[in-house]
Design an enzyme around this catalytic site. Sequence first.
Site, PDB file in Angstrom:
ATOM      1  N   LYS A 128     -31.075  -8.525  32.520  1.00 25.78           N
ATOM      2  CA  LYS A 128     -29.936  -9.024  32.801  1.00 25.78           C
ATOM      3  C   LYS A 128     -28.973  -7.981  32.124  1.00 25.78           C
ATOM      4  CE  LYS A 128     -27.462 -12.488  35.882  1.00 25.78           C
ATOM      5  NZ  LYS A 128     -27.708 -13.212  36.609  1.00 25.78           N
ATOM      6  N   ASP A 168     -23.665 -10.049  40.088  1.00 26.69           N
ATOM      7  CA  ASP A 168     -23.398 -11.821  39.150  1.00 26.69           C
ATOM      8  C   ASP A 168     -21.823 -11.479  39.343  1.00 26.69           C
ATOM      9  OD1 ASP A 168     -25.511 -14.068  37.846  1.00 26.69           O
ATOM     10  OD2 ASP A 168     -23.209 -13.829  36.536  1.00 26.69           O
TER      11      ASP A 168
HETATM   12  N1  GLU Z   1     -27.124 -12.504  39.909  1.00 28.37           N
HETATM   13  C1  GLU Z   1     -28.180 -13.292  40.578  1.00 28.37           C
HETATM   14  C2  GLU Z   1     -28.972 -14.155  39.671  1.00 28.37           C
HETATM   15  O1  GLU Z   1     -28.096 -15.018  38.798  1.00 28.37           O
HETATM   16  C3  GLU Z   1     -28.849 -12.335  41.428  1.00 28.37           C
HETATM   17  C4  GLU Z   1     -30.034 -11.494  40.894  1.00 28.37           C
HETATM   18  C5  GLU Z   1     -30.263 -10.587  41.928  1.00 28.37           C
HETATM   19  O2  GLU Z   1     -30.517 -10.214  42.791  1.00 28.37           O
HETATM   20  O3  GLU Z   1     -31.530  -9.617  41.059  1.00 28.37           O
HETATM   21  O4  GLU Z   1     -30.176 -14.715  40.287  1.00 28.37           O
END
Ligand code: GLU
Length: 447
Positions: A128, A168
């Site tokens: 992340k 996100d």
């Molecule tokens: N931010 C999204 C999550 O919390 C998607 C992440 C992604 O698609 O890599 O899963």
Amino acid sequence: MPIEARIERIYEQVVRRNPGEVEFHQAVKEVIETLGPVLAKHPEYAEHKIIERICEPERQIIFRVPWEDDDGEVQINRGFRVQFNSVLGPYKGGLRFHPSVYLGIIKFLGFEQIFKNALTGMPIGGGKGGADFDPKGRSDNEVMRFCQSFMTELHRHIGEYTDVPAGDIGVGAREIGYLFGQYKRMTNRYESGVLTGKSPHWGGALVRREATGYGTVFFVEEMLKARGQSIEGRTCVVSGSGNVAIYAIEKLQQLGAHVVACSDSDGVIWHERGLDLDLVKRLKEVERRRIADYAREHGDAKYLPGGSIWDIRCEIALPCATQNELDEAAARRLVANGCVAVAEGANMPTTPGGVRVFQQAGIAYGPGKAANAGGVATSALEMQQNASRDAWTFEHTERRLNEIMSSIHRNCHEAAEVYGSPGNYVIGANIVGFRRVAEAMLAFGLI
Ligand code: GLU
């Protein structure tokens, strides 16, 4: 040492080694306190210190992001990428641009992402990133300059086989466009699979935009089906009004539910006649305005500034805004008002006290790791299309998403039963996700 004491000691170590990172502590605790029965069945996990290793990110990158605003003033933000675990695939997880971002938030999200991604069954590890940049009120040009500066550092750490960021909170198709443009410029490579959540015009997957919200509703459908119930005709509230909330509302409405409220960080819109989703989309997606403006266009809708959406009577509640937005008191009000199902479109939106209330009341409760995994699963489908230079139809992609959500539900449901807690999706999700990661870590030796 008895298993419970061992888990407690691991948690204390995490708190000591990561001082002040309260969201990260919370996310770790929530997972490892459910792993007792797994450690009892698999002593090799304790012997090889699998939990201790998972709690320590493989790599953490923190960097300066300098940029110039429209007044010519220099601004400095802090950028992050936490590459948490890569035993199942390249690090995968979104970027969050929000003023509340600090290392503890990125670590909680990255930690959750490991298990969520494992649950999807797709070949993706967990990571992340983000920055403490506040996009609110910033012009397109400012957002572009910020994204370019952010990627100028990030590009050396990512790649389609290394680490694949996405969106996100605060990062959608516009930001992904600026980030991809800068990555391409710096590397001289049209490497589509380095970012997901791209526009379908230039390598993005259809349904990615809808996937987190739709997936959350598919998960609710499965939870209700397991109880001989359905979504049709139910009164629902969905917190938030961003990408996840909008497409959760859309799918609920398609399935015949009655969605009466949504929100943003300023307040709640309560429209008993049923939300006008086209208006929410125009306000939030096109005009980037506040949800308060909804009430200006619909005189019969109530705007509750600073109100709690969880006070509104409903049968299905989907927290789709942000972490710790639904506490114990709010959970009690939902249950008292007749709520039968809660599924988390956001990451860790329910506090531990709130989760306990739902579990004690015996309502269907789908934790984020399972319920919102449709977003990242569809990102993996985007990677699959990029790798084969293919583009699937909307219908085919939505069917794949639906199948993935059903199989996540089935796996969590079965694991909860096998490990002695039928109907407990928290235990089911944690155990299935953890076991997949643990088995790969054992296979790879001490890394
Ligand atoms: N931010 C999204 C999550 O919390 C998607 C992440 C992604 O698609 O890599 O899963």
